[in-house]
Scaffold this motif. Structure first.
Motif, PDB file in Angstrom:
ATOM      1  N   VAL A   1       0.836  -1.197   0.000  1.00 36.44           N
ATOM      2  CA  VAL A   1       0.000   0.000   0.000  1.00 36.44           C
ATOM      3  C   VAL A   1       0.872   1.248   0.000  1.00 36.44           C
ATOM      4  O   VAL A   1       0.586   2.222  -0.708  1.00 36.44           O
ATOM      5  CB  VAL A   1      -0.943   0.001   1.217  1.00 36.44           C
ATOM      6  N   ASP A   2       1.950   1.229   0.766  1.00 35.52           N
ATOM      7  CA  ASP A   2       2.844   2.395   0.817  1.00 35.52           C
ATOM      8  C   ASP A   2       3.458   2.685  -0.548  1.00 35.52           C
ATOM      9  O   ASP A   2       3.623   3.849  -0.932  1.00 35.52           O
ATOM     10  CB  ASP A   2       3.953   2.170   1.847  1.00 35.52           C
ATOM     11  N   GLU A   3       3.795   1.635  -1.286  1.00 38.41           N
ATOM     12  CA  GLU A   3       4.357   1.836  -2.626  1.00 38.41           C
ATOM     13  C   GLU A   3       3.315   2.443  -3.566  1.00 38.41           C
ATOM     14  O   GLU A   3       3.646   3.291  -4.403  1.00 38.41           O
ATOM     15  CB  GLU A   3       4.866   0.510  -3.188  1.00 38.41           C
ATOM     16  N   VAL A   4       2.070   2.011  -3.437  1.00 39.88           N
ATOM     17  CA  VAL A   4       0.998   2.585  -4.251  1.00 39.88           C
ATOM     18  C   VAL A   4       0.849   4.071  -3.960  1.00 39.88           C
ATOM     19  O   VAL A   4       0.791   4.907  -4.870  1.00 39.88           O
ATOM     20  CB  VAL A   4      -0.341   1.862  -3.988  1.00 39.88           C
ATOM     21  N   LEU A   5       0.802   4.413  -2.675  1.00 42.78           N
ATOM     22  CA  LEU A   5       0.614   5.813  -2.294  1.00 42.78           C
ATOM     23  C   LEU A   5       1.819   6.662  -2.683  1.00 42.78           C
ATOM     24  O   LEU A   5       1.663   7.833  -3.058  1.00 42.78           O
ATOM     25  CB  LEU A   5       0.350   5.918  -0.792  1.00 42.78           C
TER      26      LEU A   5
END
Length: 309
Positions: free
Chosen positions: A76-80
């Motif tokens: 999720v952090d990579e997406v954001l």
């Protein structure tokens, strides 16, 4: 219609844990709500039924950019972090001073007939669209786009409204430029009353404003294109000229060079790919003048609706 959030997140979920998928949906929705507020002050909450539509449209745009940049996100952090890069203007063709994520939110707001989105559109996007209409089509061009916001959200037979086709691959202002150009061209091509007492010369003098602008673009783009062509090896330039411009027989040309037709096809494809790569650099080079990029976008957009997406 925008795809449901559950459907559009599914491909990412398939390669992720249930916990990560739930977290992604929650964080995307929260981020979309924040973007709506930043883009046009929309009073949207995470529990609002419309939040799913905004989130799904944002995620759809993000997926397209992930594909264009060939980036794989595993958390999720990579997406954001990737979304933050898009908001900072880092797109597949270079860095720009526009926020395509907020543009997508404005487009979705327009499609949902949100008055705040409509006001933001009139204030932040219409002045530039009007400038393009004036430059490209004169007074008639300005008249043609006077009600642009309304025309973008009008339902079309068997098709979604035009604003639904904006996917966020380019800034909304750039996308609108193509829409404006097409409307100006359509208006010019529309039927006009003809006074039979007019002479042919008088009627012939009614040339579309785009002609002058096309000449201006040609002057700006010609040196860059010439450089791109001159960078090709002489044999490649000759090959492309004879096969594409002169219409020479590939079979006969292969025979004269002592190679088979398949070899010549591969050479042609490689030469064309090399020229295309250099042409792409015309608008993306760090030192490329803004007017050159503008001309390139206008000429490439033409009157093909699919290129407005």
């Amino acid at each position: 219609m925008t795809q449901p959030l559950e459907t559009i997140v599914a491909p990412w979920e398939a390669a992720s844990s249930e916990e990560a998928s739930t977290a992604l949906r929650h964080r995307l929705r929260r981020h979309a709500v924040g973007c709506v507020r930043a883009a046009f002050g929309g009073e949207l909450t995470e529990g609002d039924p419309a939040a799913d539509g905004y989130t799904a449209r944002m995620w759809s745009a993000v997926l397209l950019h992930l594909q264009k940049q060939e980036v794989v996100t595993n958390s999720v952090d990579e997406v954001l972090a990737f979304i933050a890069g898009l908001e900072a203007g880092r797109l597949h063709y270079g860095t720009i001073a526009e926020n395509v994520i907020e543009d997508v939110m404005v487009a979705q707001g327009l499609q949902l007939h949100d008055n705040r989105a409509a006001r933001a559109f009139q204030q932040n996007y219409m002045p530039r669209a009007t400038q393009h209409a004036q430059r490209f089509g004169g007074a008639r061009g300005v008249d043609a786009v006077e009600n642009l916001a309304a025309e973008l959200v009008l339902p079309r037979k068997d098709r979604p409204p035009k604003i639904a086709t904006y996917r966020g691959l380019t800034p909304l202002r750039s996308w609108l430029r193509s829409v404006v150009v097409n409307q100006c061209v359509s208006t010019h091509r529309g039927k006009k009353e003809v006074n039979l007492s007019e002479t042919y010369d008088a009627a012939g003098g009614d040339t579309v404003t785009t002609s002058a602008f096309a000449v201006e673009c040609e002057v700006k783009l010609a040196p860059a294109f010439r450089s791109a062509v001159e960078a090709l090896p002489l044999e490649d330039r000759v090959l492309l000229k004879m096969l594409i411009l002169d219409g020479a027989s590939q079979k006969a040309m292969a025979a004269s060079l002592g190679v088979n037709s398949g070899t010549l096809t591969r050479r042609k494809q490689k030469a064309a790919a090399g020229l295309l790569a250099r042409v792409k650099e015309i608008g993306t080079a760090p030192d490329a003048h803004a007017s050159v990029r503008e001309c390139l976008e206008l000429l490439l957009a033409g009157d093909v609706a699919a290129l407005q997406k």
